[in-house]
Design an enzyme around this catalytic site. Structure first.
Site, PDB file in Angstrom:
ATOM      1  N   SER A 279       7.197  -5.333   1.941  1.00 53.00           N
ATOM      2  CA  SER A 279       8.308  -4.665   2.691  1.00 53.00           C
ATOM      3  C   SER A 279       7.954  -3.406   3.454  1.00 53.00           C
ATOM      4  CB  SER A 279       9.252  -4.023   1.465  1.00 53.00           C
ATOM      5  OG  SER A 279      10.213  -3.380   2.007  1.00 53.00           O
TER       6      SER A 279
ATOM      7  N   TYR B 178      11.442   0.463  -6.144  1.00 56.10           N
ATOM      8  CA  TYR B 178      11.045  -0.384  -5.052  1.00 56.10           C
ATOM      9  C   TYR B 178       9.799  -0.220  -4.411  1.00 56.10           C
ATOM     10  CZ  TYR B 178      12.461  -3.489  -1.155  1.00 56.10           C
ATOM     11  OH  TYR B 178      12.478  -4.565  -0.333  1.00 56.10           O
TER      12      TYR B 178
END
Length: 275
Positions: free
Chosen positions: A139, A152
């Site tokens: 990401s 995350y």
């Protein structure tokens, strides 16, 4: 890549679905997996209409190593060879570290990181045999750390480190190993997220994030990723925001984090504290 076989996790929606449809249009055989069977069935219907070769769907929890091993056995029994594996399945949550339980933190790591590890391990022999492509989704938050996303970010940094290490180990085998860093993409991940920290209006927060930061279409994101696979690129940055953050991190390694967190705070509608 025509007529080769690809495996995609998290194929029920978002980037995973778009990857499936675009690879289907190239005539790929597709083994598609998702934990949500209903969404997966919708992808299967669309992929068949798009021109996919051999096509199978599997209900799968990527955090369960035994399930992933069984999945790999079933895929190889049906398709014989695997040329591309895309470990795409992922989740997120909202809340600062102090508000997040160890169990909640672990859940994000189990899906986002261990799901990648389980998939990579289960399909590694097949990818070595085909000299294929192993593609792991990190990401933009695998490049920088941001407030409220410790779980995350930890998972996506781990994916990045794991992928870069694995790349070195598999060079001699001719396996292409890519780490993908998408920026803000309009998927359901924010709407599916749990909140570990109380906020006044969770739905309004998600809507602001979608409007201000999640701007790139999944279709375009999938196109960039597939182009990267075709070119056997090792690092695939998806979206102007990911490219900007990557450049900013390189140019201002000691100052970029605070700036980015301020920008994200504004995007989420947070008020700046007085100083």
């Amino acid at each position: 890549m025509h007529s080769k076989n690809a495996v995609i996790t998290g194929a029920g929606s978002g980037i995973g679905r778009e990857l499936a449809l675009q690879l289907a249009s190239l005539g790929h055989g597709l083994a598609l997996a998702d934990i949500d069977r209903q969404s997966l069935n919708e992808t299967l219907i669309q992929a068949r209409l798009a021109g996919a070769g051999p096509l199978q769907g599997y209900t799968l929890d990527v955090s369960d190593a035994a399930q992933v091993d069984d999945f790999a056995e079933q895929v190889l029994a049906t398709f014989t060879t695997v040329d591309v594996l895309i470990n795409n399945a992922g989740i997120t949550r909202f809340g600062d570290f102090a508000s997040t339980s160890p169990e909640a933190f672990r859940t994000v790591l189990d899906v986002n990181f261990w799901g990648v590890v389980h998939g990579s391990r289960a399909f590694l022999p097949a990818l070595r045999a085909s000299r294929g492509s192993l593609v792991n989704l990190s990401s933009l938050f695998g490049l920088i750390g941001v407030a409220g996303q410790a779980h995350y970010c930890a998972s996506k940094f781990a994916v990045r480190g794991f992928t870069e290490s694995l790349r070195q180990e598999l060079k001699a085998d001719g396996v292409h190993v890519a780490c993908v860093h998408p920026g803000g993409v309009r998927t359901r991940i924010a709407r599916s997220a749990c909140f570990d920290q109380a906020v006044d209006d969770p739905q309004a927060l998600v809507e602001r994030l979608e409007k201000n930061t999640l701007k790139l279409s999944p279709t375009e994101a999938a196109r960039v990723i597939i182009e990267g696979i075709l070119q056997r690129r090792e690092r695939i940055l998806v979206g102007h925001d990911a490219k900007f953050i990557d450049l900013l991190q390189r140019l201002l390694p000691n100052a970029h984090t605070g700036l980015i967190n301020r920008l994200l705070g504004r995007a989420a509608g947070q008020k700046r504290s007085a100083k």
